[in-house]
Design a protein around this motif. Structure first.
Motif, mmCIF file in Angstrom:
data_model
loop_
_atom_site.group_PDB
_atom_site.id
_atom_site.type_symbol
_atom_site.label_atom_id
_atom_site.label_comp_id
_atom_site.label_asym_id
_atom_site.label_seq_id
_atom_site.Cartn_x
_atom_site.Cartn_y
_atom_site.Cartn_z
ATOM 1 N N ILE A 24 0.837 -1.197 0.000
ATOM 2 C CA ILE A 24 0.000 0.000 0.000
ATOM 3 C C ILE A 24 0.871 1.246 0.000
ATOM 4 O O ILE A 24 0.580 2.236 -0.662
ATOM 5 N N VAL A 32 3.716 -0.727 4.604
ATOM 6 C CA VAL A 32 2.329 -1.128 4.823
ATOM 7 C C VAL A 32 1.908 -2.017 3.656
ATOM 8 O O VAL A 32 2.012 -1.620 2.487
ATOM 9 N N LEU A 34 -1.041 -4.721 1.878
ATOM 10 C CA LEU A 34 -2.432 -5.163 1.821
ATOM 11 C C LEU A 34 -2.444 -6.664 2.059
ATOM 12 O O LEU A 34 -1.793 -7.430 1.344
ATOM 13 N N ALA A 44 -4.885 -4.111 6.621
ATOM 14 C CA ALA A 44 -3.633 -3.388 6.413
ATOM 15 C C ALA A 44 -2.626 -3.924 7.418
ATOM 16 O O ALA A 44 -2.906 -3.993 8.615
ATOM 17 N N LYS A 46 1.148 -3.404 8.825
ATOM 18 C CA LYS A 46 2.330 -2.539 8.865
ATOM 19 C C LYS A 46 3.477 -3.324 9.483
ATOM 20 O O LYS A 46 3.410 -3.759 10.634
ATOM 21 N N TYR A 96 -8.615 -2.522 7.083
ATOM 22 C CA TYR A 96 -8.243 -1.843 5.850
ATOM 23 C C TYR A 96 -9.396 -0.947 5.393
ATOM 24 O O TYR A 96 -10.529 -1.394 5.254
ATOM 25 N N THR A 397 -1.432 4.400 3.406
ATOM 26 C CA THR A 397 -2.694 4.658 4.080
ATOM 27 C C THR A 397 -2.596 4.469 5.577
ATOM 28 O O THR A 397 -3.441 4.949 6.306
ATOM 29 N N THR A 398 -1.581 3.758 6.022
ATOM 30 C CA THR A 398 -1.428 3.640 7.467
ATOM 31 C C THR A 398 -0.036 4.056 7.903
ATOM 32 O O THR A 398 0.417 3.689 8.967
#
Length: 725
Positions: A24, A32, A34, A44, A46, A96, A397-398
């Motif tokens: 991601i 991160v 997927l 998600a 990490k 997610y 995204t994270t």
């Protein structure tokens, strides 16, 4: 929508029970991915860099801190699912959320506004309220940690920054993203929920403008602004602007809590158990219902003019709205108590350098030098953080920023000095007003104070005056004076006697409040009288309007100026039928006087000098309300009137040119005066039986109640600007 890119050589294909399908993004803390679980749901994952938790004990502390985030209720957050370790690298699995980060959204589509910005503010504040209720502090709230999901904004990566801090060997360095750090976070002081509210306000300003509120140039410049400057909030309006401004206070004790922010944004007076559910729903894709503002009715009114009948208006939530002032909003659940003289908290100084490093030798007399050194040390303290943070391009995204323990050798490990216990936040006090069914709401930081009010005794067809002993003292019934005008500095009270003197002059009593000494001066003779007292800002002079009370309508016949120190009374008689229905105000610089005029179909303002000569006319700006504490805003830059088009509401004008600035289309009517530079106060009528005096912004939105009464036809309140405002 973030692009999912294929796994790279060396990337794991599985972490725990989750199969990884692609990347991601990559941030300062790691990568991160997927992932997909056995149920087929996407997550998600990490995977943090190994140097962020270099030994087993540190990894254990890190995972323990992250596990605390599992307690966070899933309101507007990406729920944390589980944690684990792959080799020497911790990983975190969370829900997610499909969607761009707020940072990406603004970069690609531009700033947010209107309902979209309002929903963002509610959603992110809801997330922080849930996070804080679980005993967690985010510490790295920023646009890159807000996902614009299909069901509204979601906050991610809460608790990770604290976990990084807990797992490090140095405990006195800041962890976070500099442009969104609170002053206490930059300086290495104790960081709690107020730091998240500071970052929240900065994030809302970023969303509204597309720019970081403290700039994005050099690191020292950004830090200096955070420590010493206020951000520009012109892009926001109404309640949201007020709330954001209270959240960027330098003193963490002055900031509201996340729950208080929600109560303000949702226009609730008191908390309730379902506040997070309600706020999460309001932050969803469906726009929230129209604002439920309160507005108006009733007079500033002098006793001879009575009071207008109630006007039906929009409903406003009952109770006591939180106060908006220089120290933010009061604790919502604090019990009401009797009025006391409650000073604001002592100033907050974010510069004690020894909290984050060795204090250089600085001369005590050089405040500028001290601030400069503080900024310099802060730059050193967080330089490593910035290097890592700049690696986070906002695509993950994270992804949040982090700091490796190896990059902290220049930062002292000296423990921070314990924070002092917070001083009490000024509280809005509810007090019964004698003589009628009414309640007063006020705080010690208010720029205006109710110094007296008139009550219509209908049985005797007479108005009774209730002056106040002091700014926050008791109101007592007075039968000697029609009105009493308290000076802004509190030194004098000037009484307008009910009876004329034996030689038919209407006297005026100058009362020195510390001693009770009274000096009586002569003004005008029967049949004339005077009214509408307005103090100069420095409390040295008092202006009155001369009136002829003969007939049904009282008419203006000039003005009186009293020099308090010398006792000199200057009387200027003016016979001009075009000003007969007005009253005199001080001009913006107090070098002359201003009154409304109506000449045929044209209404405007007419300026006079001390000799009673016309020196300037501003036509076409309508007629002022009978504003009790002056026609002009505190700066003197603008004034308020009834719009020339009687159906257009209230208009704000430029004082020098008479150019139109803005128009209020709310039900706020009549306006009683200026509360501060950005707010008026006026009568409102939330129901057929209840009327209120309320503070409104220049959009007409109610932000605070001042008086609540069921006896609107019997009440005329008089506010005076206090010397500290």
């Amino acid at each position: 929508m973030p692009e999912i890119v294929p796994l790279r050589s060396g990337d794991p294909h599985n972490l725990g029970a989750y199969r990884l399908q692609g990347r991601i993004g990559e941030g300062g803390q790691g990568v991160v991915f997927l992932g997909v679980g056995s149920s087929g749901d996407h997550v998600a994952v990490k995977l943090l860099r190994s140097d962020l938790a270099g030994d087993p004990m540190m990894r254990e502390r890190f995972l323990r801190e992250v596990d605390a985030a599992k307690r966070v209720s899933p309101f507007c957050t990406a729920q944390l699912i589980e944690t684990g370790v792959a080799g020497d690298q911790p990983y975190i699995v969370s829900e997610y959320i499909e969607g761009d980060t707020l940072q990406q959204r603004v970069l690609t589509s531009g700033p947010l506004g209107g309902p979209a910005l309002h929903r963002l503010a509610i959603g992110t504040a809801t997330a922080l309220a849930a996070i804080h209720q679980a005993g967690v502090v985010h510490r790295d709230f920023k646009p890159a940690n807000v996902i614009m999901g299909p069901d509204g904004p979601r906050v991610i990566d809460f608790g990770i920054a604290k976990a990084l801090d807990a797992s490090a060997t140095q405990t006195s360095r800041p962890v976070g993203t500099p442009a969104y750090m609170a002053p206490e976070q930059i300086m290495g002081h104790q960081v709690g929920p107020p730091a998240d509210l500071f970052a929240w306000a900065c994030t809302i300003l970023y969303a509204a403008t597309g720019n970081s509120p403290f700039g994005s140039d050099t690191l020292p410049a950004v830090i200096n602004r955070i420590l010493n400057a206020a951000p520009t909030t012109d892009s926001l309006h109404g309640l949201l602007r007020d709330v954001v401004e209270s959240c960027v206070a330098k003193d963490p004790r002055a900031r509201p809590t996340a729950e208080q922010v929600l109560l303000r944004l949702l226009q609730h007076a008191q908390p309730n158990p379902a506040i997070l559910q309600e706020a999460a729903a309001a932050a969803g894709a469906t726009p929230p219902p129209p604002n439920a503002w309160a507005p108006p009715n009733a007079p500033y009114g002098a006793p001879p003019h009575g009071a207008p009948p109630p006007v039906p208006t929009k409903q406003y939530a009952a109770g006591i709205p939180p106060q908006t002032g220089s120290y933010g909003m009061p604790p919502i659940n604090q019990p009401l108590r009797a009025p006391v003289n409650q000073p604001p908290p002592p100033p907050y100084h974010p510069q004690p350098i020894h909290h984050i490093g060795t204090q250089p030798s600085v001369q005590k007399s050089s405040r500028v030098g001290l601030a400069a050194v503080a900024v310099g040390v802060a730059v050193v303290a967080i330089a490593a953080v910035v290097v890592v943070a700049m690696r986070d391009n906002g695509t993950g995204t994270t992804g949040t920023t982090g700091t490796s323990s190896s990059s902290l050798s220049s930062v002292s490990s000296e423990p921070t000095t314990p924070e002092p216990k917070p001083s009490p936040t000024p509280t809005v006090i509810r007090a019964k007003m004698p003589g009628l069914s009414a309640y007063l709401y006020e705080a010690s930081t208010d720029p205006l104070a109710l110094t007296y009010y008139d009550v219509n005794d209908e049985s005797k067809k007479n108005w009774v005056n209730y002056p106040r002993e002091s700014r926050d003292g008791k109101f007592t019934r007075s039968t000697k004076y029609w009105q009493q005008y308290l000076s802004p500095d509190g030194t004098y009270s000037v009484g307008r006697p009910r009876n004329y003197m034996s030689d038919n002059f209407h006297g005026v009593d100058i009362i020195t409040r510390s001693t009770g000494a009274v000096q009586t001066l002569k003004t005008v003779k029967l049949p004339l009288t005077y009214e509408y007292g307005e103090w100069s800002r420095n409390s040295t002079r008092l202006l009155f309007t001369i009136l002829n009370p003969s007939g049904e309508n009282w008419t203006v016949k000039g003005f009186i100026v009293i020099d308090i120190a010398t006792g000199k009374t200057t009387v200027r008689r003016i016979n001009d039928p075009t000003i007969k229905d007005g009253r005199f105000y001080w001009s913006p610089d107090e070098s002359g006087f201003v009154i409304a005029y109506t000449d045929g179909t044209t209404s405007g303002l007419r300026h006079y000098n001390f000799q009673g000569e016309v020196v300037k006319t501003i036509p076409g700006v309508g007629v002022p309300y009978n504003t009790a504490n002056g026609l002009y805003s505190p700066s003197g830059d603008k004034f308020v009137t009834k719009c020339p088009d009687t159906n257009a509401g209230t208009c704000i004008w430029d004082s020098e040119t008479g150019a139109a600035q803005t128009q209020l289309t709310s039900d706020c009517n009549p306006v009683l005066g200026w509360w501060d530079e950005q707010h008026l106060y006026c009568w409102t009528s939330p129901s057929d039986t209840v009327s209120k005096v309320a503070v409104v912004d220049l959009k007409g939105d109610v932000v605070r109640d001042l008086i609540e009464t069921t006896d609107v036809k019997r009440l005329s309140p008089y506010y005076v600007r206090t010397g500290s405002s």
